[in-house]
Design an enzyme around this catalytic site. Structure first.
Site, mmCIF file in Angstrom:
data_model
loop_
_atom_site.group_PDB
_atom_site.id
_atom_site.type_symbol
_atom_site.label_atom_id
_atom_site.label_comp_id
_atom_site.label_asym_id
_atom_site.label_seq_id
_atom_site.Cartn_x
_atom_site.Cartn_y
_atom_site.Cartn_z
ATOM 1 N N LYS A 95 40.172 29.066 40.363
ATOM 2 C CA LYS A 95 39.643 30.137 41.225
ATOM 3 C C LYS A 95 38.143 29.969 41.478
ATOM 4 C CE LYS A 95 43.771 31.569 40.942
ATOM 5 N NZ LYS A 95 44.686 31.075 41.968
ATOM 6 N N GLU A 104 31.274 38.165 38.836
ATOM 7 C CA GLU A 104 31.205 38.682 40.192
ATOM 8 C C GLU A 104 30.623 40.079 40.149
ATOM 9 O OE1 GLU A 104 35.197 36.715 42.285
ATOM 10 O OE2 GLU A 104 35.060 38.870 42.005
ATOM 11 N N ARG A 135 52.414 29.943 47.994
ATOM 12 C CA ARG A 135 53.874 30.117 47.961
ATOM 13 C C ARG A 135 54.316 31.120 49.021
ATOM 14 N NH1 ARG A 135 51.347 33.348 43.986
ATOM 15 N NH2 ARG A 135 51.700 35.548 44.464
#
Ligand code: MV4
Length: 459
Positions: free
Chosen positions: A116, A199, A292
């Site tokens: 990520k 973050e 997906r």
């Protein structure tokens, strides 16, 4: 075109993919575990092979057995659906090495997006807005320095994460030391990778995602957004809708363009989803890309009239997308309720048992994706999803009404379900006004238990 596809999954999504294959004239091979010998996906497929005992690691995650099943049946491609091996780069690579097409992105793309922190870096460079945060993994010293710079609260996330594992909200300086340690331990245990990044903490964000279709020839379109803010406290989506009640045409175009830039930055060639967090100023920030087909894809199919699973298969087979962005038209409103065998009022505790009585909802503009039948026994080995109830209507108000009447029709006896809780969500004023955020379900449950306590106290 493929002549035969093996579906490496179970339940409603295996059935969904088998349906697409049948309509495309492709033969299907189901795999099943010993626990699924009476399952519907096995019956719907042209052939079925048992790949092992009930625990997922012995069957639906058993790579040698699944590849062997594909080889002995002569399947040319494997559709992984969602969960299990769907985002496993090693599996995608082994398929390739066996000469079997993995229906999904290349192993390199899965790997690049699975990290990520790496994905954030790529997106920032590509001009996709990301949540302000660190570019490199942090230790305590870096974290303190960064906190001085942008202030609290902060969100600590695992580089290898996703789904909230190894994630911590840090409210003040004193919490940093302990939370860094516990998050690192959790990430290390879950992913074998303890790297963490920081973050800025977004207050009451929404989760809104954009569906993408891409082919091998550089064509990419977006199919609009899905509002997915209605999630359980453990980040499981419960109810999704398209379009989002807060996204107008201009915002849709901006998010769509950002999503297209995001997938183009990694050379993406199939169906995918770009997830964003959206703050109350309606600024959107890239979160991650799911490589997906997703559980909630039907709401997008309902408002675009595009069969996402078919195009996922066709593009994997090398077909060119026959439409451009201007051809994509959005019509009406769609809502999906995930019906699970869980008790929302007991911390979403899973419920197992045999379906004693089943009455299915129907009627105009109601779609039900399910593997249930009367007499079917729910296994404790797999996730609790029983059915996806999807409705379409011209407006959001009509779609809510239609969903309410469909939920009223739905009778499942033998296991506890979340059907009544869905009815509660749909009647809440906050939901009806479209004023939802990712903490909505938790808040609704807390309000409910306060009401209960007040009621008890007054007795
Ligand atoms: C956040 C956030 C607020 N600020 N990041 C939770 C799971 C993971 N996919 C990302 N998550 C969040 N990241 C920042 N900087 C709030 C959440 C979050 C959340 C996100 C999506 C859906 C449901 C959620 C529920 C709680 C918190």
């Amino acid at each position: 075109m493929f002549r035969k596809i093996l579906i490496a999954n179970r339940g409603e999504i295996a059935i969904r993919v088998i349906r697409a294959c049948k309509e495309l004239g492709i033969k299907t091979v189901a795999i099943y575990s010993q626990a699924d010998k009476d399952s519907l996906h096995k019956e719907f497929a042209d052939e079925a092979i048992c790949v092992g005992p009930p625990p997922p690691r012995d069957s639906y995650l058993n790579i040698p057995n699944i590849l062997s099943a594909a080889i002995v049946t002569g399947a040319e491609a494997i559709h992984p659906c969602y969960g299990f091996l769907a985002e496993n780069a090693t599996f995608a690579r082994l398929c390739e090495e066996c000469g079997i097409k993995f229906i999904g992105p290349s192993p390199e793309v899965i790997e690049a997006l699975g990290d990520k922190m790496n994905a954030r870096k790529i997106m920032k460079r590509a001009g996709v807005p990301v949540v302000p945060g660190t570019e490199e993994p942090v230790n305590e010293e870096d974290a303190l320095r960064y906190a001085e710079e942008i202030g609290f609260p902060l969100m600590l996330k695992a580089a290898a994460g996703g789904g909230g594992k190894g994630m911590r909200m840090i409210g003040r300086k004193e919490e940093l030391h302990l939370y860094l340690q516990s998050a690192r331990a959790e990430a290390e245990a879950a992913f074998g990778d303890g790297r963490l990044y920081l973050e800025k903490f977004l207050l009451k964000p929404r989760h809104i995602e954009v569906q993408i279709l891409a082919d091998n020839y550089g064509n990419v379109v977006h199919l609009g957004e899905r509002e997915c803010s209605i999630q359980t406290p453990s980040y499981q989506k419960m109810l999704e809708e398209a379009p989002s009640p807060i996204v107008d045409q201009e915002m849709r175009q901006k998010m769509g363009e950002a999503a297209i830039r995001a997938v183009q930055a990694v050379g993406y060639k199939t169906a995918g989803t770009v997830e964003f967090l959206v703050d109350d100023a309606l600024s959107f920030y890239f979160m991650e890309i799911n490589t997906r087909i997703q559980v909630e894809h039907p709401v997008t199919e309902m408002i675009t009239d595009i069969d996402i699973v078919k195009w996922q298969i066709l593009t994997a087979a090398g077909e060119k997308l026959p439409f451009v962005q201007e051809d994509i038209k959005f019509r009406g409103h769609s809502i999906e309720c995930r019906i699970t065998a869980e008790d929302p009022y007991r911390n979403f505790a899973p419920s197992v048992g045999t379906i004693q009585r089943l009455v299915l909802p129907g009627g105009p503009w109601v779609r039900l994706d399910t593997h249930l039948y009367e007499g079917y026994t729910i296994s404790p080995n797999y996730d609790a999803l029983l059915a996806k109830l999807i409705v379409w209507a011209k407006t959001r108000e009509e779609a809510i009404k239609r969903m309410q009447r469909a939920l009223e029709e739905f009778i499942i006896e033998g296991v506890k379900t979340n059907i009544d809780f869905h009815k509660e969500i749909l009647t809440s004023a906050q939901f009806r006004d479209g004023k939802v955020y990712v903490g909505f379900v938790k808040e609704l449950l807390e309000r409910r238990s306060e009401d209960e306590q007040r009621h008890m106290g007054s007795l």
